[in-house]
Design a protein around this motif. Structure first.
Motif, PDB file in Angstrom:
ATOM      1  N   ASP A  84     -12.395  -0.353-117.715  1.00 20.86           N
ATOM      2  CA  ASP A  84     -13.377  -0.400-116.612  1.00 20.86           C
ATOM      3  C   ASP A  84     -13.458   0.937-115.887  1.00 20.86           C
ATOM      4  OD1 ASP A  84     -10.758  -0.911-115.717  1.00 20.86           O
ATOM      5  OD2 ASP A  84     -11.500  -1.774-113.839  1.00 20.86           O
TER       6      ASP A  84
ATOM      7  N   ILE B 170      -9.843  10.399-110.668  1.00 16.64           N
ATOM      8  CA  ILE B 170     -10.262  11.300-109.595  1.00 16.64           C
ATOM      9  C   ILE B 170      -9.984  10.700-108.215  1.00 16.64           C
ATOM     10  CG2 ILE B 170     -12.343  12.315-108.556  1.00 16.64           C
ATOM     11  CD1 ILE B 170     -13.220  13.024-111.425  1.00 16.64           C
ATOM     12  N   ALA B 171     -10.209   9.405-108.062  1.00 18.44           N
ATOM     13  CA  ALA B 171      -9.966   8.768-106.761  1.00 18.44           C
ATOM     14  C   ALA B 171      -8.478   8.835-106.429  1.00 18.44           C
ATOM     15  CB  ALA B 171     -10.435   7.321-106.801  1.00 18.44           C
TER      16      ALA B 171
ATOM     17  N   VAL C 176     -11.406  13.600-121.990  1.00 21.76           N
ATOM     18  CA  VAL C 176     -11.750  14.557-120.937  1.00 21.76           C
ATOM     19  C   VAL C 176     -10.475  15.091-120.279  1.00 21.76           C
ATOM     20  CG1 VAL C 176     -13.139  14.934-118.848  1.00 21.76           C
ATOM     21  CG2 VAL C 176     -13.814  13.154-120.472  1.00 21.76           C
TER      22      VAL C 176
ATOM     23  N   LEU D 295     -14.657  21.253-111.880  1.00 24.23           N
ATOM     24  CA  LEU D 295     -14.048  20.402-110.855  1.00 24.23           C
ATOM     25  C   LEU D 295     -13.325  21.238-109.797  1.00 24.23           C
ATOM     26  CD1 LEU D 295     -12.600  17.744-113.305  1.00 24.23           C
ATOM     27  CD2 LEU D 295     -14.412  17.352-111.628  1.00 24.23           C
TER      28      LEU D 295
END
Ligand code: COA
Length: 255
Positions: A21, A65-66, A103, A131
């Protein structure tokens, strides 16, 4: 549901990213599980080979990332750096089966695997610059070494993705396989290794890596210090904020 599945069968420890997810992005808890699993595999004589795999549609979207925004890695004993040290110094054969996007660390971890098999839909990318970050996992050393400087610049300065066939050409991938075959092919290769004398495998790997081991460790430490600092700086905050808000980042006012 466990985000990293750990299954040991007939000498092969298979570690599977299982967080579809969130595109198999990796949280610190997952890094800790991976680091622990590699320590277990190193010490357990029942494990002779480790195989890392993802889902048929995605290997891994890299760092979560979070999670990185909320709890950036603090110090060299943070789970991500522990995982990187463990994979870089892992003494037994380690293999990866890649399908779909790989990635960031999803690609850089492959430089520490002895064998990489890719499905024809595999797409590798190291978009650290996009990033506001810098390379990790000693990729600033290993990517130019493997690909040559100019191709490394496309991958690391532009952050351009490259597909399975290109990865085969530069030597990152051992073999490109048709859909559905990559995991079974990797398992079959792993079983071939299991049948070989482990002492010879371990010593041969040690000798192949000996010339670079210290250099890799030093590069990783240097990258880790920069990466940790850059995570807290405006460019990364903007890039991560943009990802969370599903918009394009704007670096024009960041100097
Ligand atoms: N960290 C945290 N969450 C991530 C993530 C990551 N690296 N990559 C994907 N996700 C989440 C998305 O936020 C989304 O969550 P939501 O359903 O709650 O909105 C979900 O996974 C699906 O992602 P989405 O982008 O819609 O899937 P996609 O199939 O269109 O694209 C990728 C897949 C991998 C190409 C894309 O997700 C991507 O580029 N991810 C970021 C990769 C990255 O920059 N990694 C960091 C390297 S340091």
């Amino acid at each position: 549901m466990t985000d990293i599945l750990n299954h040991i069968d007939q000498g092969v420890m298979t570690l599977t990213f299982n967080r579809l997810d969130k595109k198999n992005s990796i949280t610190s808890a997952m890094y800790a599980t991976l680091a622990d699993a590699l320590e277990q595999a190193q010490n357990d004589s029942a494990v002779r080979v480790v195989l890392i795999q993802g889902h048929e549609t995605i290997f891994s979207a890299g760092n979560d990332i979070a999670d990185f925004l909320n709890a950036p890695p603090a110090g060299e004993n943070s789970p991500v750096f522990r995982f990187l040290r463990n994979i870089a110094s892992f003494p037994k054969p380690i293999m990866a089966a890649v399908a779909g996007p790989a990635v960031g660390i999803g690609t850089t971890l492959l430089f520490h695997c002895d064998f990489v098999y890719a499905r024809d839909n595999a797409a590798f990318s190291m978009p650290f610059v996009n990033l506001g970050l810098c390379p990790e996992a000693a990729s600033s050393l290993l990517v130019p070494q493997m690909m040559g400087y100019h191709r490394a610049a496309e991958a690391l300065l532009m952050g351009d993705p490259f597909m399975a066939e290109a990865a085969l050409e530069v030597g990152l991938v051992n073999r490109v396989l048709p859909p559905t075959e990559v995991n079974s092919y990797a398992q079959a290769q792993a079983r071939k290794l299991v049948a070989k004398p482990i002492s010879s495998l371990v010593e041969t790997k040690r000798l192949m890596k000996a010339g670079q081991a210290e250099h890799i460790k030093a590069q990783m430490a240097q990258e880790g210090a920069s990466f940790g600092r850059m995570l807290r700086e405006p460019a990364a905050r903007e890039a991560f904020g943009a990802f969370m808000e599903k918009r394009r980042p704007d670096f024009s006012n960041i100097h």
